[in-house]
Design a protein around this motif. Structure first.
Motif, short mmCIF file in Angstrom:
data_model
loop_
_atom_site.label_atom_id
_atom_site.label_comp_id
_atom_site.label_asym_id
_atom_site.label_seq_id
_atom_site.Cartn_x
_atom_site.Cartn_y
_atom_site.Cartn_z
N GLY A 80 11.16 -25.35 20.52
CA GLY A 80 10.28 -24.39 21.16
C GLY A 80 10.76 -22.99 20.86
N GLY A 81 10.47 -22.10 21.75
CA GLY A 81 10.88 -20.73 21.52
C GLY A 81 11.02 -19.97 22.82
N SER A 82 11.31 -18.71 22.70
CA SER A 82 11.46 -17.86 23.88
C SER A 82 10.65 -16.59 23.67
CB SER A 82 12.94 -17.52 24.10
OG SER A 82 13.48 -16.91 22.95
N ASP A 83 10.27 -15.99 24.80
CA ASP A 83 9.50 -14.76 24.78
C ASP A 83 10.08 -13.84 25.84
OD1 ASP A 83 7.51 -12.93 24.09
OD2 ASP A 83 6.13 -13.74 25.57
N ILE A 84 10.59 -12.69 25.44
CA ILE A 84 11.21 -11.76 26.37
C ILE A 84 10.54 -10.40 26.20
CG2 ILE A 84 13.36 -10.62 27.05
CD1 ILE A 84 14.79 -13.06 25.70
N THR A 85 10.00 -9.86 27.30
CA THR A 85 9.36 -8.55 27.26
C THR A 85 9.82 -7.71 28.45
OG1 THR A 85 7.42 -9.29 28.50
CG2 THR A 85 7.30 -9.45 26.11
N TRP A 86 9.80 -6.40 28.25
CA TRP A 86 10.12 -5.46 29.31
C TRP A 86 9.38 -4.17 29.02
CZ3 TRP A 86 13.18 -7.15 25.46
CH2 TRP A 86 13.63 -6.21 24.54
N GLU A 87 8.92 -3.52 30.09
CA GLU A 87 8.19 -2.26 29.92
C GLU A 87 8.29 -1.44 31.19
OE1 GLU A 87 3.83 -0.79 28.40
OE2 GLU A 87 3.90 -2.58 29.67
N LEU A 88 8.61 -0.17 31.05
CA LEU A 88 8.60 0.78 32.15
C LEU A 88 7.39 1.68 31.92
CD1 LEU A 88 9.84 2.06 34.67
CD2 LEU A 88 11.24 3.48 33.15
N LYS A 89 6.41 1.55 32.81
CA LYS A 89 5.19 2.33 32.69
C LYS A 89 4.91 2.96 34.06
CE LYS A 89 0.61 1.97 30.73
NZ LYS A 89 -0.38 1.07 30.11
N GLY A 90 5.02 4.29 34.11
CA GLY A 90 4.85 4.98 35.39
C GLY A 90 5.95 4.57 36.35
N ASP A 91 5.56 4.06 37.52
CA ASP A 91 6.55 3.65 38.53
C ASP A 91 6.71 2.13 38.58
OD1 ASP A 91 4.18 2.91 39.71
OD2 ASP A 91 4.60 3.86 41.63
N THR A 92 6.31 1.42 37.50
CA THR A 92 6.42 -0.04 37.47
C THR A 92 7.24 -0.49 36.27
OG1 THR A 92 4.27 -0.29 38.54
CG2 THR A 92 5.13 -2.21 37.38
N LEU A 93 8.24 -1.30 36.56
CA LEU A 93 9.06 -1.93 35.53
C LEU A 93 8.67 -3.40 35.49
CD1 LEU A 93 11.42 -1.98 33.50
CD2 LEU A 93 12.95 -2.35 35.46
N ASP A 94 8.14 -3.84 34.37
CA ASP A 94 7.68 -5.22 34.22
C ASP A 94 8.67 -5.97 33.35
OD1 ASP A 94 6.06 -7.44 34.47
OD2 ASP A 94 4.65 -6.80 32.92
N LEU A 95 9.28 -7.02 33.90
CA LEU A 95 10.25 -7.85 33.18
C LEU A 95 9.69 -9.25 33.08
CD1 LEU A 95 13.43 -6.82 35.18
CD2 LEU A 95 12.64 -5.87 33.01
N ASP A 96 9.73 -9.82 31.90
CA ASP A 96 9.24 -11.19 31.76
C ASP A 96 10.05 -11.90 30.68
OD1 ASP A 96 7.77 -13.44 32.28
OD2 ASP A 96 5.94 -12.73 31.31
N ALA A 97 10.41 -13.13 30.96
CA ALA A 97 11.13 -13.95 30.00
C ALA A 97 10.78 -15.40 30.28
CB ALA A 97 12.63 -13.73 30.14
N SER A 98 10.53 -16.12 29.22
CA SER A 98 10.20 -17.53 29.39
C SER A 98 10.56 -18.30 28.13
CB SER A 98 8.71 -17.69 29.68
OG SER A 98 7.94 -17.19 28.60
N CYS A 99 10.69 -19.58 28.29
CA CYS A 99 10.93 -20.48 27.17
C CYS A 99 9.77 -21.45 27.12
CB CYS A 99 12.23 -21.24 27.35
SG CYS A 99 13.68 -20.18 27.22
N SER A 100 9.42 -21.87 25.92
CA SER A 100 8.30 -22.79 25.77
C SER A 100 8.73 -24.01 24.97
CB SER A 100 7.14 -22.08 25.07
OG SER A 100 7.54 -21.66 23.78
N GLY A 101 7.91 -25.04 25.03
CA GLY A 101 8.23 -26.27 24.31
C GLY A 101 9.35 -27.00 25.00
N LEU A 102 10.12 -27.72 24.24
CA LEU A 102 11.28 -28.43 24.77
C LEU A 102 12.48 -27.52 24.62
CD1 LEU A 102 10.60 -31.89 23.14
CD2 LEU A 102 10.15 -31.21 25.50
N ALA A 103 12.66 -26.65 25.59
CA ALA A 103 13.72 -25.64 25.49
C ALA A 103 14.59 -25.68 26.73
CB ALA A 103 13.11 -24.26 25.34
N ASP A 104 15.85 -25.43 26.53
CA ASP A 104 16.82 -25.32 27.62
C ASP A 104 17.34 -23.88 27.58
OD1 ASP A 104 18.81 -25.65 29.52
OD2 ASP A 104 20.24 -26.44 28.06
N CYS A 105 16.87 -23.05 28.55
CA CYS A 105 17.34 -21.68 28.51
C CYS A 105 17.62 -21.17 29.92
CB CYS A 105 16.36 -20.76 27.79
SG CYS A 105 14.77 -20.58 28.58
N ASP A 106 18.55 -20.24 30.00
CA ASP A 106 18.92 -19.55 31.23
C ASP A 106 18.68 -18.07 31.00
OD1 ASP A 106 19.95 -21.77 32.78
OD2 ASP A 106 21.63 -21.79 31.37
N ILE A 107 18.01 -17.43 31.97
CA ILE A 107 17.63 -16.03 31.84
C ILE A 107 17.97 -15.32 33.14
CG2 ILE A 107 15.70 -14.44 31.54
CD1 ILE A 107 14.30 -16.86 30.07
#
Length: 112
Positions: A62-89
Motif C-alpha cells: 500500500g502507501g501513505s499520504d501525509i498532508t499539512w496546510e496552514l491557511k488563515g487561522d486553521t492548521l490542517d494535518l492529515d496522514a493515513s496509510c492505505s492497502g495492507l500497511a502497518d504504520c504509526d503516525i
C-alpha cells in the motif's frame, strides 16, 4: 503469479521527528484539525507555528499520504496509510504561549 508482481512491497520507512512546517503566525487563535491523528499541542516560547511529524511505515502492500496546510487561522494535518500497511503516525504542534488553540473546533489544553 506472485502477489508482489502486481503490487510492489514498500520497505520500511521512518521519519522520526521530521520538521514539516515552521510558519509565521500573527493570530491569537489557531484551530488544529487533526483528522483523527494523534497530535500533541504544545505551548512554547516561540513566535511561529511549528509542526513535527513522527512516522513509521513497516513493509506494506500500500502507501501513505501525509498532508499539512496552514491557511488563515486553521492548521490542517492529515496522514493515513492505505492497502495492507502497518504504520504509526504522530504530529507535534508548537504554538506561541499566548495563542488560544482549538482541536477540531473545540477548546483544548496544551502541554508545556
Amino acid at each position: 503469479m506472485i502477489l508482489t508482481e502486481l503490487w510492489p512491497i514498500h520497505r520500511e520507512t521512518s521519519w522520526m521527528g521530521t520538521p514539516l512546517l515552521r510558519a509565521a503566525f500573527s493570530g491569537k487563535k489557531l484551530n488544529v484539525r487533526t483528522n483523527d491523528n494523534p497530535t500533541d499541542l504544545v505551548a512554547a516560547d516561540i513566535k511561529d507555528v511549528r509542526v513535527t511529524l513522527w512516522f513509521h511505515e513497516g513493509a506494506s502492500l500500500g502507501g501513505s499520504d501525509i498532508t499539512w496546510e496552514l491557511k488563515g487561522d486553521t492548521l490542517d494535518l492529515d496522514a493515513s496509510c492505505s492497502g495492507l500497511a502497518d504504520c504509526d503516525i504522530k504530529f507535534r504542534v508548537q504554538v506561541p504561549r499566548d495563542t488560544t488553540v482549538l482541536r477540531n473546533g473545540n477548546p483544548t489544553d496544551l502541554k508545556g
